[in-house]
Scaffold this motif. Structure first.
Motif, PDB file in Angstrom:
ATOM      1  N   PHE A 108      12.661  -1.640  -9.350  1.00 35.72           N
ATOM      2  CA  PHE A 108      11.136  -1.523 -10.046  1.00 35.72           C
ATOM      3  C   PHE A 108      11.432  -1.123 -11.631  1.00 35.72           C
ATOM      4  O   PHE A 108      12.216  -0.085 -11.872  1.00 35.72           O
ATOM      5  N   ILE A 109      10.587  -1.858 -12.387  1.00 39.10           N
ATOM      6  CA  ILE A 109      10.244  -1.237 -13.635  1.00 39.10           C
ATOM      7  C   ILE A 109       8.800  -1.213 -13.755  1.00 39.10           C
ATOM      8  O   ILE A 109       8.233  -2.340 -13.940  1.00 39.10           O
ATOM      9  N   LEU A 110       8.246   0.027 -13.641  1.00 40.30           N
ATOM     10  CA  LEU A 110       6.670   0.014 -13.509  1.00 40.30           C
ATOM     11  C   LEU A 110       6.009   0.542 -14.924  1.00 40.30           C
ATOM     12  O   LEU A 110       6.456   1.575 -15.406  1.00 40.30           O
TER      13      LEU A 110
ATOM     14  N   ILE B  39       8.546   9.609  -9.097  1.00 36.90           N
ATOM     15  CA  ILE B  39       7.034   8.853  -9.460  1.00 36.90           C
ATOM     16  C   ILE B  39       6.676   7.773  -8.624  1.00 36.90           C
ATOM     17  O   ILE B  39       5.607   7.281  -8.217  1.00 36.90           O
ATOM     18  N   LEU B  40       7.877   6.845  -8.630  1.00 41.86           N
ATOM     19  CA  LEU B  40       7.724   5.608  -7.751  1.00 41.86           C
ATOM     20  C   LEU B  40       7.353   5.817  -6.310  1.00 41.86           C
ATOM     21  O   LEU B  40       6.770   5.169  -5.546  1.00 41.86           O
ATOM     22  N   GLU B  41       8.033   6.840  -5.569  1.00 44.34           N
ATOM     23  CA  GLU B  41       7.732   7.401  -4.345  1.00 44.34           C
ATOM     24  C   GLU B  41       6.171   7.842  -4.086  1.00 44.34           C
ATOM     25  O   GLU B  41       5.436   7.546  -3.201  1.00 44.34           O
ATOM     26  N   ARG B  42       5.644   8.501  -5.153  1.00 43.41           N
ATOM     27  CA  ARG B  42       4.139   8.941  -5.168  1.00 43.41           C
ATOM     28  C   ARG B  42       3.361   7.717  -5.347  1.00 43.41           C
ATOM     29  O   ARG B  42       2.399   7.653  -4.662  1.00 43.41           O
ATOM     30  N   GLU B  43       3.845   6.721  -6.200  1.00 43.30           N
ATOM     31  CA  GLU B  43       3.243   5.404  -6.193  1.00 43.30           C
ATOM     32  C   GLU B  43       2.877   4.635  -4.823  1.00 43.30           C
ATOM     33  O   GLU B  43       2.105   4.250  -4.368  1.00 43.30           O
TER      34      GLU B  43
ATOM     35  N   ILE C 198       3.527   5.909  -1.951  1.00 46.21           N
ATOM     36  CA  ILE C 198       2.463   6.871  -1.013  1.00 46.21           C
ATOM     37  C   ILE C 198       0.913   6.355  -1.252  1.00 46.21           C
ATOM     38  O   ILE C 198       0.316   6.129  -0.326  1.00 46.21           O
ATOM     39  N   ASN C 199       0.550   6.391  -2.342  1.00 47.39           N
ATOM     40  CA  ASN C 199      -0.835   6.091  -2.791  1.00 47.39           C
ATOM     41  C   ASN C 199      -1.094   4.704  -2.356  1.00 47.39           C
ATOM     42  O   ASN C 199      -2.402   4.321  -1.992  1.00 47.39           O
ATOM     43  N   ARG C 200      -0.289   3.763  -2.413  1.00 49.21           N
ATOM     44  CA  ARG C 200      -0.380   2.592  -2.173  1.00 49.21           C
ATOM     45  C   ARG C 200      -0.697   2.528  -0.619  1.00 49.21           C
ATOM     46  O   ARG C 200      -1.553   1.693  -0.081  1.00 49.21           O
ATOM     47  N   ASP C 201       0.235   3.115  -0.064  1.00 52.48           N
ATOM     48  CA  ASP C 201       0.130   3.034   1.908  1.00 52.48           C
ATOM     49  C   ASP C 201      -1.071   3.593   2.175  1.00 52.48           C
ATOM     50  O   ASP C 201      -1.538   3.064   2.965  1.00 52.48           O
ATOM     51  N   ASN C 202      -1.443   4.611   1.368  1.00 50.71           N
ATOM     52  CA  ASN C 202      -2.780   5.185   1.816  1.00 50.71           C
ATOM     53  C   ASN C 202      -4.009   4.381   1.533  1.00 50.71           C
ATOM     54  O   ASN C 202      -4.747   4.273   2.435  1.00 50.71           O
ATOM     55  N   LYS C 203      -4.037   3.754   0.429  1.00 52.37           N
ATOM     56  CA  LYS C 203      -5.226   2.804   0.205  1.00 52.37           C
ATOM     57  C   LYS C 203      -5.151   1.556   0.980  1.00 52.37           C
ATOM     58  O   LYS C 203      -6.103   1.227   1.443  1.00 52.37           O
ATOM     59  N   GLU C 204      -3.979   1.082   1.377  1.00 45.93           N
ATOM     60  CA  GLU C 204      -3.769  -0.024   2.356  1.00 45.93           C
ATOM     61  C   GLU C 204      -4.204   0.404   3.966  1.00 45.93           C
ATOM     62  O   GLU C 204      -5.062  -0.365   4.622  1.00 45.93           O
ATOM     63  N   ALA C 205      -4.005   1.800   4.144  1.00 48.53           N
ATOM     64  CA  ALA C 205      -4.496   2.268   5.435  1.00 48.53           C
ATOM     65  C   ALA C 205      -5.882   2.138   5.473  1.00 48.53           C
ATOM     66  O   ALA C 205      -6.481   1.766   6.660  1.00 48.53           O
ATOM     67  N   ALA C 206      -6.653   2.555   4.484  1.00 48.04           N
ATOM     68  CA  ALA C 206      -7.912   2.849   4.276  1.00 48.04           C
ATOM     69  C   ALA C 206      -8.626   1.445   4.351  1.00 48.04           C
ATOM     70  O   ALA C 206      -9.597   1.098   4.913  1.00 48.04           O
ATOM     71  N   ARG C 207      -7.925   0.650   3.588  1.00 47.82           N
ATOM     72  CA  ARG C 207      -8.512  -0.916   3.746  1.00 47.82           C
ATOM     73  C   ARG C 207      -8.454  -1.428   5.029  1.00 47.82           C
ATOM     74  O   ARG C 207      -9.195  -2.176   5.566  1.00 47.82           O
ATOM     75  N   LEU C 208      -7.308  -1.478   5.762  1.00 51.56           N
ATOM     76  CA  LEU C 208      -7.105  -1.927   7.084  1.00 51.56           C
ATOM     77  C   LEU C 208      -8.203  -1.511   8.037  1.00 51.56           C
ATOM     78  O   LEU C 208      -8.718  -1.920   8.844  1.00 51.56           O
ATOM     79  N   SER C 209      -8.477   0.017   7.964  1.00 50.70           N
ATOM     80  CA  SER C 209      -9.445   0.562   8.628  1.00 50.70           C
ATOM     81  C   SER C 209     -10.594   0.018   8.608  1.00 50.70           C
ATOM     82  O   SER C 209     -11.730  -0.220   9.443  1.00 50.70           O
TER      83      SER C 209
END
Length: 370
Positions: free
Chosen positions: A283-285, A317-321, A323-334
């Protein structure tokens, strides 16, 4: 923004009621029902840009091959595929056409339809699928609950020889471009590099940055749209067929934006290390400067030391990104699960109503026949 949408919707609604905006009486209920969505679409259209959410291109649909007028074509940001038959609803397509001075189209209103969920659920226990990327646990759980299916992992025929290199992050856009260019040039001396971008604009900017850093244009293959036959051309390149490339470490993949989910991430890095070949990726973000400078107190360091510190923190930092992505996806799927359940209930109710009508009609015919 929600307050602005509410205020504008009420104002426009009053204008319709007072005949300041003329709408035929029989459409008043429809306008009242759709007005808030239309206003929301107007705000969305303001921030949507060409070569990111869509492209301006000549449509390829039947009967329009001779059309020279470019229209707004929906762009799938995960795959880069131009979706010529897709249309945004709730007036979004029309607001974009106004914004970019395109020919105004008519909003499509479907009277009868069946949702994907209801369609696939008709297969019941006879639904099977093979995929190379199952996605996250949340995604798998969502699909399992929706279609009552189970998952099984099949081992690959050849051992996967993929190696993840150290990731890199930048706060400024110019630094991000510089990182991509330098990393590509360094690795590209011995083996090919595939840079996967979020949109067409980023592709062009990285192309220019590589040339600015002395990379000969003829050594860069740029794919801007699905019209470039990306998949077909890429599979035929030496990056995937030359044994010498494999000896040097295989194809290197740089993903320069955070994908919306694990599935897309796996698909991108799955471009390398195929069929037993070796390969690498990273990744290069560009990440939020305000968030991470305060989180890790980076503003206390001089510029040079700050860059070194950011380099050390890149994987964290990538790991935090992620985690945030997975949390957003979980909320979206819910939320999607709740919406899908409601839609299915409406469809089931409609189906029961149709069945009731058929029975009533059949009974009426039987009574008349007697």
């Amino acid at each position: 923004m929600s307050n602005s949408i509410d205020k504008i919707s009420k104002f426009k609604g009053k204008s319709v009621e007072n005949n300041n905006i003329y709408i035929p009486k029989y459409l008043h209920k429809f306008v009242k029902y759709k007005l808030k969505r239309w206003v929301d679409s107007a705000f969305q259209a303001r921030i949507m840009t060409e070569d990111d959410h869509f492209v301006l291109n000549i449509p390829k649909t039947d009967g329009q091959n001779n059309q020279k007028q470019k229209t707004i074509v929906v762009l799938d940001k995960d795959t880069g595929v131009e979706q010529y038959s897709a249309r945004w609803s709730h007036g979004l397509a029309q607001f974009l056409e106004l914004k970019y001075r395109r020919k105004l189209s008519v909003e499509c209103l479907k009277a009868v339809f069946i949702a994907n969920k209801a369609f696939f659920q008709r297969y019941k226990s006879c639904l099977y699928d093979l995929t190379g990327t199952l996605g996250s646990e949340n995604s798998q759980s969502f699909i399992s609950d929706l279609y009552y299916v189970k998952f099984a992992d099949l081992s690959t025929s050849k051992k996967k020889c993929y190696n993840q290199l150290s990731n890199k992050v930048a706060f400024e856009y110019s630094d991000w471009l510089d990182l991509i260019a330098k990393e590509s040039i360094k690795i590209g001396k011995k083996r090919p590099v595939l840079i996967v971008c979020e949109n067409v604009g980023a592709t062009d900017n990285i192309w220019n940055e590589l040339i600015r850093n002395g990379v000969p244009p003829l050594t860069i293959e740029k794919y801007r749209s699905d019209g470039d036959n990306i998949e077909e051309r890429f599979r035929k390149t030496p990056a995937t067929t030359d044994p010498e490339v494999n000896k040097q470490g295989g194809l290197h993949v740089i993903l320069n934006y955070p994908p919306e989910n694990v599935r897309v991430e796996e698909q991108v890095f799955g471009r390398t290390a195929r069929n037993g070949a070796v390969g690498t990726g990273q990744f290069i973000l560009q990440v939020d400067k305000f968030v991470y400078e305060h989180m890790y107190e980076l503003d206390q360091y001089p510029t040079d030391q700050r860059k070194l510190k950011v380099e050390e923190l890149a994987d964290i930092i990538l790991e935090r990104e992620n985690i945030n992505r997975d949390n957003k996806e979980a909320a979206r799927l819910s939320e999607l699960k709740q919406t899908s359940t409601l839609r299915l209930e409406v469809e089931e109710l409609f189906e029961k109503f149709n069945e009731f009508k058929r029975k009533k009609a059949k009974n009426s015919i039987s009574t008349v026949a007697r």
